[in-house]
Design a protein around this motif. Sequence first.
Motif, mmCIF file in Angstrom:
data_model
loop_
_atom_site.group_PDB
_atom_site.id
_atom_site.type_symbol
_atom_site.label_atom_id
_atom_site.label_comp_id
_atom_site.label_asym_id
_atom_site.label_seq_id
_atom_site.Cartn_x
_atom_site.Cartn_y
_atom_site.Cartn_z
ATOM 1 N N MET A 1 54.548 48.936 17.158
ATOM 2 C CA MET A 1 54.272 49.036 18.597
ATOM 3 C C MET A 1 55.165 48.066 19.365
ATOM 4 S SD MET A 1 50.539 49.072 20.425
ATOM 5 C CE MET A 1 50.161 50.618 19.609
ATOM 6 N N GLU A 2 55.734 48.532 20.487
ATOM 7 C CA GLU A 2 56.675 47.711 21.247
ATOM 8 C C GLU A 2 55.986 46.501 21.875
ATOM 9 O OE1 GLU A 2 57.840 52.074 21.633
ATOM 10 O OE2 GLU A 2 56.017 50.876 21.761
ATOM 11 N N PRO A 3 56.633 45.325 21.794
ATOM 12 C CA PRO A 3 56.062 44.147 22.460
ATOM 13 C C PRO A 3 56.203 44.274 23.974
ATOM 14 C CG PRO A 3 58.211 43.622 21.548
ATOM 15 C CD PRO A 3 57.886 45.020 21.104
ATOM 16 N N TRP A 4 55.160 43.864 24.704
ATOM 17 C CA TRP A 4 55.243 43.912 26.160
ATOM 18 C C TRP A 4 54.491 42.739 26.778
ATOM 19 C CZ3 TRP A 4 50.935 44.570 29.379
ATOM 20 C CH2 TRP A 4 49.749 44.997 28.752
ATOM 21 N N LYS A 5 54.855 42.417 28.019
ATOM 22 C CA LYS A 5 54.240 41.298 28.734
ATOM 23 C C LYS A 5 54.359 41.538 30.230
ATOM 24 C CE LYS A 5 52.749 36.889 28.875
ATOM 25 N NZ LYS A 5 51.444 36.479 28.343
ATOM 26 N N LEU A 6 53.268 41.307 30.966
ATOM 27 C CA LEU A 6 53.287 41.362 32.424
ATOM 28 C C LEU A 6 52.650 40.095 32.982
ATOM 29 C CD1 LEU A 6 52.026 44.990 33.305
ATOM 30 C CD2 LEU A 6 54.387 44.222 32.999
ATOM 31 N N ARG B 1 53.025 53.906 29.767
ATOM 32 C CA ARG B 1 52.424 53.574 28.472
ATOM 33 C C ARG B 1 51.454 52.397 28.599
ATOM 34 N NH1 ARG B 1 53.709 55.429 23.733
ATOM 35 N NH2 ARG B 1 53.380 53.442 22.663
ATOM 36 N N ILE B 2 51.840 51.397 29.396
ATOM 37 C CA ILE B 2 50.978 50.221 29.560
ATOM 38 C C ILE B 2 49.688 50.584 30.291
ATOM 39 C CG2 ILE B 2 50.770 48.013 30.786
ATOM 40 C CD1 ILE B 2 53.794 47.578 30.139
ATOM 41 N N GLY C 1 48.781 49.461 23.781
ATOM 42 C CA GLY C 1 47.912 48.482 23.120
ATOM 43 C C GLY C 1 47.810 47.197 23.930
ATOM 44 N N GLY C 2 47.195 46.192 23.334
ATOM 45 C CA GLY C 2 47.075 44.897 23.997
ATOM 46 C C GLY C 2 46.043 44.885 25.104
ATOM 47 N N SER C 3 46.351 44.174 26.184
ATOM 48 C CA SER C 3 45.389 43.909 27.256
ATOM 49 C C SER C 3 44.821 45.165 27.900
ATOM 50 C CB SER C 3 46.046 43.050 28.349
ATOM 51 O OG SER C 3 46.534 41.835 27.821
#
Length: 201
Positions: A1-6, A94-95, A101-103
Amino acid sequence: MEPWKLEGELVLSCNCTVFCPCVLSLGNAPPTEGYCQTWAGIRIDKGHFDDVELSGINAGLVMEIPGLMSRGNWEAGLFVDERASVYAVKALTRIFTGRAGGSTHLLSILVGKSLGVRQEPIHYRVENGTRHFQIPGIVDGAVTPVRGKEGGEQVVIRNSEYWIAPDVIVSRADKSRMRAFGRNWNFAGRSAEICRLDWGN
């Protein structure tokens, strides 16, 4: 899964008559009107999805929830800044659908119907503490923090397990119109929230 951050800020306006019960009940207490209608504005100060740059992009969400938030069956629509590249739109989709995934993973479980994704000009500014969020012809919002007893400080819910953020500034909508996806809402004078955005996986 691609790493992401906001990282950035989120402002939210809903139809609850007083502060949203979902923040402290984590969706297990009903909204004050028995159902939830809400829009949220997102300002991304710094962000990425894998190698796709997301810094400086604004976004908006429209959500309608038929009863208890935790029971799902939400309907949700996404607006992405017209300045965003096609890759950024795909990444934010996607986010905000929870597929990254994630938050935001909960959204993949709770949202039963997507209302679509649209690119529009989106404006998010702060003036004397009031958050102004506009998608011309669609959302026109102005949200101001509620002042507390001590020295005019803001009323803040701290250290909650609320999925959006642990600290929530209790706010009120001075102006809150939303017209899109066959809906026409006006939540002026009703519940609102301001949160620091720190999401990722």
